[in-house]
Design a protein around this motif. Sequence first.
Motif, mmCIF file in Angstrom:
data_model
loop_
_atom_site.group_PDB
_atom_site.id
_atom_site.type_symbol
_atom_site.label_atom_id
_atom_site.label_comp_id
_atom_site.label_asym_id
_atom_site.label_seq_id
_atom_site.Cartn_x
_atom_site.Cartn_y
_atom_site.Cartn_z
ATOM 1 N N GLY A 118 4.524 12.886 -19.930
ATOM 2 C CA GLY A 118 4.121 13.501 -18.673
ATOM 3 C C GLY A 118 3.408 12.516 -17.763
ATOM 4 N N VAL A 119 2.530 11.684 -18.342
ATOM 5 C CA VAL A 119 1.837 10.664 -17.551
ATOM 6 C C VAL A 119 2.840 9.727 -16.898
ATOM 7 N N VAL A 120 3.837 9.306 -17.659
ATOM 8 C CA VAL A 120 4.855 8.394 -17.124
ATOM 9 C C VAL A 120 5.640 9.071 -16.001
ATOM 10 N N PHE A 121 6.026 10.314 -16.196
ATOM 11 C CA PHE A 121 6.774 11.045 -15.170
ATOM 12 C C PHE A 121 5.971 11.131 -13.873
ATOM 13 N N VAL A 122 4.695 11.461 -13.988
ATOM 14 C CA VAL A 122 3.853 11.593 -12.795
ATOM 15 C C VAL A 122 3.754 10.255 -12.061
ATOM 16 N N LEU A 123 3.552 9.176 -12.819
ATOM 17 C CA LEU A 123 3.454 7.860 -12.186
ATOM 18 C C LEU A 123 4.757 7.463 -11.500
ATOM 19 N N VAL A 124 5.886 7.734 -12.130
ATOM 20 C CA VAL A 124 7.174 7.436 -11.501
ATOM 21 C C VAL A 124 7.324 8.241 -10.211
ATOM 22 N N GLY A 125 6.873 9.510 -10.254
ATOM 23 C CA GLY A 125 6.904 10.335 -9.055
ATOM 24 C C GLY A 125 6.031 9.771 -7.947
ATOM 25 N N VAL A 126 4.852 9.288 -8.311
ATOM 26 C CA VAL A 126 3.954 8.676 -7.322
ATOM 27 C C VAL A 126 4.594 7.441 -6.713
ATOM 28 N N PHE A 127 5.246 6.619 -7.541
ATOM 29 C CA PHE A 127 5.936 5.430 -7.025
ATOM 30 C C PHE A 127 7.000 5.834 -6.004
ATOM 31 N N LEU A 128 7.772 6.873 -6.326
ATOM 32 C CA LEU A 128 8.820 7.326 -5.421
ATOM 33 C C LEU A 128 8.233 7.845 -4.108
ATOM 34 N N TRP A 129 7.126 8.557 -4.201
ATOM 35 C CA TRP A 129 6.471 9.080 -2.992
ATOM 36 C C TRP A 129 6.022 7.926 -2.100
ATOM 37 N N GLN A 130 5.447 6.906 -2.717
ATOM 38 C CA GLN A 130 5.006 5.729 -1.961
ATOM 39 C C GLN A 130 6.197 5.012 -1.338
ATOM 40 N N ALA A 131 7.295 4.931 -2.077
ATOM 41 C CA ALA A 131 8.493 4.290 -1.544
ATOM 42 C C ALA A 131 9.022 5.043 -0.331
ATOM 43 N N ALA A 132 8.988 6.390 -0.394
ATOM 44 C CA ALA A 132 9.450 7.197 0.737
ATOM 45 C C ALA A 132 8.519 7.030 1.936
ATOM 46 N N ALA A 133 7.218 7.034 1.679
ATOM 47 C CA ALA A 133 6.253 6.930 2.764
ATOM 48 C C ALA A 133 6.346 5.586 3.483
ATOM 49 N N ALA A 134 6.571 4.525 2.715
ATOM 50 C CA ALA A 134 6.637 3.187 3.297
ATOM 51 C C ALA A 134 8.049 2.790 3.707
ATOM 52 N N GLY A 135 9.045 3.588 3.314
ATOM 53 C CA GLY A 135 10.424 3.216 3.568
ATOM 54 C C GLY A 135 10.818 1.953 2.830
ATOM 55 N N ASP A 136 10.167 1.728 1.695
ATOM 56 C CA ASP A 136 10.361 0.490 0.936
ATOM 57 C C ASP A 136 10.804 0.814 -0.483
ATOM 58 N N PRO A 137 12.090 0.665 -0.805
ATOM 59 C CA PRO A 137 12.572 1.010 -2.147
ATOM 60 C C PRO A 137 11.959 0.154 -3.248
ATOM 61 N N GLN A 138 11.406 -1.004 -2.900
ATOM 62 C CA GLN A 138 10.812 -1.864 -3.916
ATOM 63 C C GLN A 138 9.543 -1.262 -4.516
ATOM 64 N N GLN A 139 9.011 -0.217 -3.884
ATOM 65 C CA GLN A 139 7.837 0.437 -4.432
ATOM 66 C C GLN A 139 8.197 1.485 -5.487
ATOM 67 N N ALA A 140 9.498 1.752 -5.667
ATOM 68 C CA ALA A 140 9.925 2.657 -6.731
ATOM 69 C C ALA A 140 9.763 1.954 -8.070
ATOM 70 N N GLY A 141 9.663 2.728 -9.138
ATOM 71 C CA GLY A 141 9.470 2.122 -10.451
ATOM 72 C C GLY A 141 9.933 3.027 -11.568
ATOM 73 N N ASP A 142 10.082 2.443 -12.761
ATOM 74 C CA ASP A 142 10.522 3.182 -13.931
ATOM 75 C C ASP A 142 9.401 3.230 -14.966
ATOM 76 N N THR A 143 9.754 3.522 -16.210
ATOM 77 C CA THR A 143 8.761 3.594 -17.278
ATOM 78 C C THR A 143 8.003 2.282 -17.433
#
Length: 279
Positions: free
Chosen positions: A192-217
Amino acid sequence: MSAVPGLETFTRLGFAARGALYVMVGYLAIEAGRNTSSAGALKTLADSGPGKLALFVIALGLLAYGAWRCAEAALDLEGAGRGAKGAVKRIGGALSGVVHVGLGLLAAGLMFGIGSGGAGGGSGGEEAATARLLALPGGEMLVRLLALAFIGGGLAQGWSAYRLKFLKQLDGRAANKAWVKWSGRLGYVARGVVFVLVGVFLWQAAAAGDPQQAGDTGEALAALGGWQRTVVAAGLMLFGVFSIVQAVYRRITDPQVLARLGSRAGAAMRAPHGMGSAR
């Protein structure tokens, strides 16, 4: 499921394969200091001699597991229901199925040297997928929705750990063992911790329009420092252990659901005959 010879066996192999990957991810983070994902763990196997045989077995298992999750979602084999809650659960199951089919195809490709560009645990795949989503009309909203799905999934993992809901799917011989309960509970929390962090990365990527801010496990583990990373990595290993328990003791389908599906199929087969007789 029982109507398809061998599919349940391969699905159980899939649970074991998933478990082995989680154990590898946690082990690499703790013992080797390498933060990687399931895809990275597969690439690590591909770089070792005996790993080729393991990749063959894992590929079969993951493909069968992914197919089962998709069938589970389409046919509601777990009896989730047609309401909003059931729909969310089934969509999550379908997404999990697609992901595991992808991992199975990756494992199969690595056997033949396809996609073997190193064993690193970077999030290149996530970045590329996020970039494609952001390029679509309304892409930012799509990525935000995906981020919320991951965060919601992570919270659901924690709720499942708190309520021990995952034990309902196990044979009582395993469900009543304390070590099984705690390996599952701690494993689901870590996941669950990992899922939440991945979700946060995706949110940041959307907000910044920067796919490099996305992340995995791997990126999620890297974001955790010191003892926190060790604890979560150990939890992922425990989730792997629990997945292996599931491979042996999990109820693959609900017998009542199968009986209901069987009665529906029987009614559908009888319907044309009955209509013809009425004429």
